[in-house]
Scaffold this motif. Structure first.
Motif, short mmCIF file in Angstrom:
data_model
loop_
_atom_site.label_atom_id
_atom_site.label_comp_id
_atom_site.label_asym_id
_atom_site.label_seq_id
_atom_site.Cartn_x
_atom_site.Cartn_y
_atom_site.Cartn_z
N LYS A 192 58.81 9.30 -4.20
CA LYS A 192 57.86 8.18 -4.16
C LYS A 192 58.58 6.83 -4.07
N SER A 230 59.57 6.29 -0.45
CA SER A 230 58.54 6.51 0.57
C SER A 230 58.33 5.28 1.46
N GLY A 231 58.33 4.07 0.83
CA GLY A 231 58.13 2.84 1.60
C GLY A 231 59.29 2.58 2.54
N LYS A 286 61.44 4.77 3.57
CA LYS A 286 61.48 5.86 4.52
C LYS A 286 60.57 5.60 5.72
N LYS A 287 59.38 5.07 5.43
CA LYS A 287 58.41 4.79 6.50
C LYS A 287 58.97 3.75 7.47
N LEU A 288 59.51 2.66 6.92
CA LEU A 288 60.08 1.60 7.76
C LEU A 288 61.28 2.12 8.56
N ASN A 319 61.95 5.19 9.46
CA ASN A 319 61.53 6.13 10.50
C ASN A 319 60.92 5.42 11.70
N GLU A 320 60.20 4.30 11.42
CA GLU A 320 59.64 3.50 12.52
C GLU A 320 60.76 2.89 13.34
N LYS A 344 62.39 5.57 15.38
CA LYS A 344 61.54 5.97 16.50
C LYS A 344 61.73 5.01 17.67
N TYR A 403 68.22 6.00 4.30
CA TYR A 403 67.17 5.28 5.02
C TYR A 403 67.48 3.78 5.14
#
Length: 631
Positions: free
Chosen positions: A366, A369-370, A372-374, A376-377, A380, A453
């Motif tokens: 948790k 998670s924040g 990780k999201k950034l 991964n974007e 990408k 990350y």
């Protein structure tokens, strides 16, 4: 216009057993290789012979197996019943001949249909079989599968059993060499799975008293275990598991004594059963990733007539444990549902420690998670025009395609533009990809996965390999660290190894990490060029060429031209595997290399570096000492 090929009776060819094996060896032993990977063919040959001796032991015949392996020769002697003397030649040279078809003689055997020994015979320069049976003995010798010596039955005072001696064919296994650690791991696995069996390998005894418990206790540092190893045994099933502080999941799975390196239905059921049983025990729907994070487990089952997904039996495809038995999934699920649940009820301290590990994993997940999201974007977007990755066309995780090609896939991790440029221009675009690092990577020793990350290079590398959620989707069979043979290169190599050991230890344990061995010297005259990988080779090359040949010392990979590089990363590529053997504890390894014991690391770098003054070529020893101090 292309010439038409006639298709008639002459087009239909019948190959004998020997010719077929030698023409299509991959069908029988998987990939060939030179011995640098643990699933290369030469180890499969050893396994095929040992499997027969293990089957004898499992049937209650013979408690000791003698194994001797030198550079190019293997000798295995068991004390089972011995091959029936009249069938000695047939058993090693006729397909569809063997004792495994009679289910009464061999129940739940490792070998399925007797093809393995014939494959070893056909793929060996020299192959000798000798059976000892009730005071008589029979010997037969072969060369590349052709019978060259058929001795008559004679008298013997030796104990019953079978002896096989063979030398792998150097024309099939080019530049092959046995790596002792791989063989030792093979031998230990046989010992763990066969209580009461002693294997004498090159003068050393291998014996296990507690089976899979011993396997895990030798793989993990017990101080790092969050609770004592759980060891459960039942009819035809044995499991052991614990949780540690490392990242990732680590499993060892076996069927009928065979190490299934690629898992299969039994391992999938084991992973699923751990999650299901834990959820039911705590009566809470924890995320499966949190339950399995940091788990180290082993499972061994025995089934009748197992179906494997390849001849080398590295992945179980069987859906049931026998003709009339339950599915493998149900069999494993039911066992853990009862036995693991009972264990947790009887051992509340272990249950509390397991719960704390799950809650810790949940918190860590948790927390990142924040980020990780950034990350991964970002990854990408970078993937659309990722300048760091020059990808290849075939990938290890492709659902379809040539298995042999997929096994050849590799990602070179390079430093600097010049080295990556040379490899990129000379690589095989079908199977070889390149990932370029910018400068020295971060020393991530002791850090949490959050840094993977936060650090752009680590995150992009993770995405290039497709290992964010485990190694099931790994895109390249081999990850090759390609750094310069100097102080900086050695330091970068250690930093990359730290990244994998810290966050993806199962990648290393499964034999995916290698170091590219490139030449240190080029010795040439007008007629011949010799590349040398050591000072000894350089001296031999100078002696061979005579006179005063031109000697070039390659200080960096960027100094090797793309044309030359093509020879070093082609068919004769030299790779040194990173091996974690039985005694290797990851925590100790990382502490030694990357902890605050700088003098130890300096000494290691100096001892393992072929620097200029050692090679008597003059050079910058003072500058190198300063670089080591800085490192």
């Amino acid at each position: 216009m292309a010439e038409k090929v006639q298709y008639n009776e002459d087009s239909i060819k019948s190959l004998d057993w020997r010719e077929h094996i030698r023409l299509r060896p991959g069908m029988y032993i998987g990939k060939l290789g030179d011995g640098s990977a643990q699933d290369d063919g030469i180890y499969v040959l050893v396994k095929e012979i040992l499997d027969n001796s293990i089957d004898e032991h499992m049937m209650g015949h013979g408690r000791t197996i003698e194994v001797k392996i030198s550079e190019h020769k293997v000798e295995v002697r068991d004390y089972g019943r011995g091959i029936p003397l009249g069938k000695v030649i047939d058993c090693v040279s006729k397909i569809n001949t063997g004792g495994k078809y009679d289910s009464g003689a061999f129940q739940k055997s490792v070998g399925l249909n007797g093809v393995g020994t014939k494959a070893v015979n056909a793929l060996s320069d020299y192959f000798k079989v000798q059976s000892y049976r009730d005071g008589e003995t029979k010997v037969a010798e072969f060369e590349k599968g052709v019978l060259v010596n058929d001795q008559k039955v004679g008298k013997t005072s030796d104990r019953n059993g079978t002896k096989i001696v063979f030398s792998p064919d150097a024309s099939v296994f080019k530049n092959y060499h046995f790596i002792p650690e791989y063989l030792e791991n093979q031998i230990w696995n046989y010992a763990y799975l066969n209580a009461g069996l002693t294997i004498n390998y090159n003068g050393k005894k291998y014996f296990s008293d507690k089976g899979l418990y011993d396997l895990l206790s030798n793989k993990v540092d017990e101080e790092a275990c969050r609770y004592p190893i759980i060891h459960l045994k039942g009819n035809d099933i044995e499991v052991a598991l614990t949780h540690t502080n490392q990242y990732g999941e680590e499993y060892y799975s076996f069927v009928n004594g065979q190490y299934t390196t690629q898992g299969g239905t039994h391992l999938a059921a084991f992973r699923e059963s751990i999650v299901k049983t834990v959820r039911d025990f705590y009566k809470k729907d924890y995320d499966s990733a949190d339950i399995r994070q940091s788990v180290v487990g082993a499972i061994a089952i025995r089934v009748q007539e197992p179906v494997f997904e390849s001849q080398t039996k590295t992945k179980l495809g069987s859906q049931s444990v026998g003709p009339d038995g339950p599915t493998v999934r149900t069999f494993v699920n039911e066992f853990l549902r009862v036995e693991l649940d009972n264990y947790l009820h009887k051992n509340p301290k272990a249950a509390d420690a397991l719960l704390k590990r799950i809650l810790q994993s949940e918190r860590e997940r948790k927390e990142i998670s924040g980020i990780k999201k950034l990350a991964n974007e970002r990854a990408k977007k970078a993937n659309l025009h990722n300048k760091k990755l020059r990808d290849c066309r075939v990938h290890y995780d492709d659902n379809k395609g040539d298995e042999e090609l997929k096994n050849e896939t590799m990602l070179f991790i390079t430093e600097g533009d010049s080295a990556s440029g040379s490899i990129t221009k000379s690589r095989n675009v079908q199977t070889q990809a390149v990932f370029s690092l910018r400068g020295k990577p971060l020393n991530c020793y002791g850090m949490t996965k959050k840094v993977v990350y936060e650090n752009e290079e680590f995150n992009l590398l993770q995405h290039a390999l497709n290992i964010e959620d485990g190694i099931d989707g790994l895109r390249y069979r081999k990850i090759v660290i390609a750094t310069d043979a100097d102080v900086d290169g050695m330091h970068i190599r250690l930093l990359i190894m730290t990244y994998f050991l810290q966050f993806f230890p199962d990648l290393v344990r499964n034999g995916h990490l290698f170091i590219l061995d490139t030449p240190l010297f080029r010795v040439r005259n007008k007629k011949e060029t010799i590349y040398c990988y050591s000072d000894e080779e350089r001296q031999r090359a100078i002696h061979k060429l005579g006179g005063k040949p031109e000697i070039t010392r390659f200080k960096g990979l960027g100094e090797i031209s793309p044309e030359e590089f093509g020879g070093f990363i082609g068919e004769d590529i030299r790779l040194e595997p990173i091996i974690l053997n039985k005694e290797t504890k990851i925590a100790d390894l990382l502490k030694f290399y990357m902890g605050k014991n700088t003098p130890d690391r300096q000494n290691f770098i100096i001892d393992n570096l072929k620097i200029e003054k050692d090679l008597d070529l003059g050079g910058e020893s003072k500058a190198e000492e300063e670089e080591i101090e800085a490192a």
